[in-house]
Design an enzyme around this catalytic site. Structure first.
Site, PDB file in Angstrom:
ATOM      1  N   SER A  27      -8.204 -11.621  16.833  1.00 17.62           N
ATOM      2  CA  SER A  27      -9.063 -10.724  16.208  1.00 17.62           C
ATOM      3  C   SER A  27     -10.454 -11.356  16.043  1.00 17.62           C
ATOM      4  O   SER A  27     -11.119 -11.461  16.757  1.00 17.62           O
ATOM      5  CB  SER A  27      -8.387 -10.729  14.738  1.00 17.62           C
ATOM      6  OG  SER A  27      -8.836  -9.749  13.869  1.00 17.62           O
ATOM      7  N   ASP A  85      -1.665  -1.794  18.093  1.00 14.98           N
ATOM      8  CA  ASP A  85      -2.578  -2.422  16.881  1.00 14.98           C
ATOM      9  C   ASP A  85      -2.976  -1.431  15.738  1.00 14.98           C
ATOM     10  O   ASP A  85      -3.647  -0.588  16.260  1.00 14.98           O
ATOM     11  CB  ASP A  85      -3.684  -3.387  17.591  1.00 14.98           C
ATOM     12  CG  ASP A  85      -4.368  -4.162  16.747  1.00 14.98           C
ATOM     13  OD1 ASP A  85      -4.539  -3.959  15.671  1.00 14.98           O
ATOM     14  OD2 ASP A  85      -4.734  -5.191  17.133  1.00 14.98           O
ATOM     15  N   HIS A 136      -0.971  -5.889  15.225  1.00 13.29           N
ATOM     16  CA  HIS A 136      -1.923  -6.730  15.104  1.00 13.29           C
ATOM     17  C   HIS A 136      -1.675  -8.226  15.033  1.00 13.29           C
ATOM     18  O   HIS A 136      -1.926  -9.192  15.625  1.00 13.29           O
ATOM     19  CB  HIS A 136      -3.077  -6.283  14.231  1.00 13.29           C
ATOM     20  CG  HIS A 136      -4.439  -7.340  14.128  1.00 13.29           C
ATOM     21  ND1 HIS A 136      -5.415  -7.162  15.183  1.00 13.29           N
ATOM     22  CD2 HIS A 136      -4.852  -8.084  13.404  1.00 13.29           C
ATOM     23  CE1 HIS A 136      -6.354  -7.888  14.885  1.00 13.29           C
ATOM     24  NE2 HIS A 136      -5.874  -8.481  13.901  1.00 13.29           N
TER      25      HIS A 136
END
EC number: 3.5.1.9
Length: 295
Positions: free
Chosen positions: A132, A232, A270
Site C-alpha cells: 500500500s 482489492d 487489500h
C-alpha cells in the site's frame, strides 16, 4: 536456527523509529544471498499496522524453497501522520511519533535502510518490498528527490543509502491524484492524502512514484514487480497499470534484461494480502527468484 532482533532502534526521532530483523541461517549463508526489507502500509497514519504485519509472511518465507537465497529479513516502522479520529488509538498532538508529514516517513525509511546497510553490509543486495503506502515509500527511496523542487531534499544522497537492486510493490499507491479522483465520492481518501502531503494536487503529483525519473535517480535498478489483486477493494487495479506504464515509458521491459518490470496478479482483498501472508510471501518468493536470475 533463525535469529530474531525486535524493537531495534535505528534513530532517536521517536518511539516508532524501530525495526525488526530476522537472520534465517546465520551459520550457513549463501554468498549470493540477498536481503528482503519490508515497509508496511496503513495510509501513512494507522497505528494498528506496523512492522509486526510482516511476521506471518516471514514465517512462510522461512519455510520456502527460496530461503537459501535470503540472507536476512527486516521490517521497518516509521513515524505516522496524525490520526486523532482513530477509534481505539487516537494520536496526540504532543507525540512526535504520530505527527509526521511528508517527507518524514520516507526519511525514516532511509535512516532505517542506512542502519541495516551499515550493520549488515549488504549495500544494494536487497529487495525493497512495500504494501500500500509502503510501496509508495519504496519507490520514493528510488526517486531520491521525491517531492518536487519546492520540497527538494538531498537526504538520500547525503546519507549514502544504496538503493535496492529490486523493488516489489504490493497493492501499492503510485499516482496519488488518480487515487483521489477515483475515490472522489469517499472523502477519507482526500483526507488521508492531505493529512500527509498537504492540499496541493500539484505536490501530490510530484511525490507520486509515477512521476519519478528512474533513469537519473535509480540507474542501477534491475527489477520491479508490481503485484496487485483485482479483488482489492481499497486500491484499484488501475494504480498498478499506471505504474507499469510509467516504467515502460522509461524503457523498462518485460523480458529478462537489466531493467525488467513485471505485473503480477495476486488473489485476495487489500489487507488480506499481508494478514494471511500467503500471497505476500508468494510475491516475495517470485522477486527473489527473478533477482537470482539477474545476478
Amino acid at each position: 536456527m533463525a535469529i530474531y532482533h525486535r524493537d531495534v532502534q535505528y534513530s532517536d526521532e521517536s518511539s516508532l523509529n524501530t525495526l525488526e530483523v530476522c537472520i534465517p541461517r546465520p551459520e550457513t549463508q549463501t554468498p549470493k544471498a540477498i536481503w528482503v526489507v519490508f515497509i508496511h502500509g496503513g495510509a501513512w497514519r494507522d497505528p494498528a499496522v506496523d512492522s509486526t504485519s510482516f511476521r506471518k509472511t516471514q514465517d512462510l518465507l522461512l519455510q520456502s524453497p527460496q530461503l537459501d537465497q535470503i540472507a536476512g529479513l527486516a521490517s521497518i516502522n516509521y513515524r505516522l501522520s496524525p490520526y486523532p479520529a482513530h477509534p481505539t488509538d487516537p494520536s496526540n498532538p504532543s507525540d512526535p511519533s504520530r505527527n509526521a508529514r511528508h517527507p518524514d516517513h520516507v526519511n525514516d525509511v532511509l535512516a532505517a535502510i542506512l542502519y541495516l546497510q551499515e550493520k549488515y553490509h549488504f549495500e544494494d543486495r536487497y529487495i525493497l518490498v512495500g504494501h500500500s503506502v509502503g510501496a509508495t515509500l519504496a519507490f520514493q527511496v528510488a526517486m531520491k528527490r521525491y517531492w518536487g523542487s519546492q520540497y527538494e531534499s538531498t537526504l538520500a544522497l547525503e546519507l549514502n543509502v544504496f538503493p535496492p537492486i529490486a523493488i516489489l510493490g504490493v497493492a501499492g499507491i503510485y499516482d496519488i491524484p488518480a487515487l483521489v479522483t477515483h475515490h472522489k465520492d469517499v472523502p477519507e481518501y482526500a483526507d488521508f492524502v492531505s493529512n500527509t502531503n498537504g492540499s496541493d494536487p500539484a505536490v501530490w503529483k510530484a511525490v507520486s512514484p509515477t512521476s519519478g525519473d528512474y533513469d537519473e535517480s535509480w540507474a542501477d535498478g534491475k527489477l520491479v514487480i508490481i503485484a496487485h489483486s483485482h479483488e482489492d477493494e481499497l486500491v484499484e487495479w488501475d494504480q498498478a497499470v499506471l505504474m507499469h506504464e510509467a516504467l515502460k515509458a522509461q524503457g523498462w521491459v518485460e523480458s529478462l534484461k537489466d531493467r525488467q518490470v513485471r505485473l503480477m496478479p495476486l488473489n485476495g482483498k487489500h489487507d488480506m494480502i499481508w494478514e494471511d501472508g500467503t500471497e505476500l510471501a508468494r510475491a516475495i518468493s517470485r522477486a527473489v527468484e527473478k533477482v537470482m536470475e539477474i545476478l
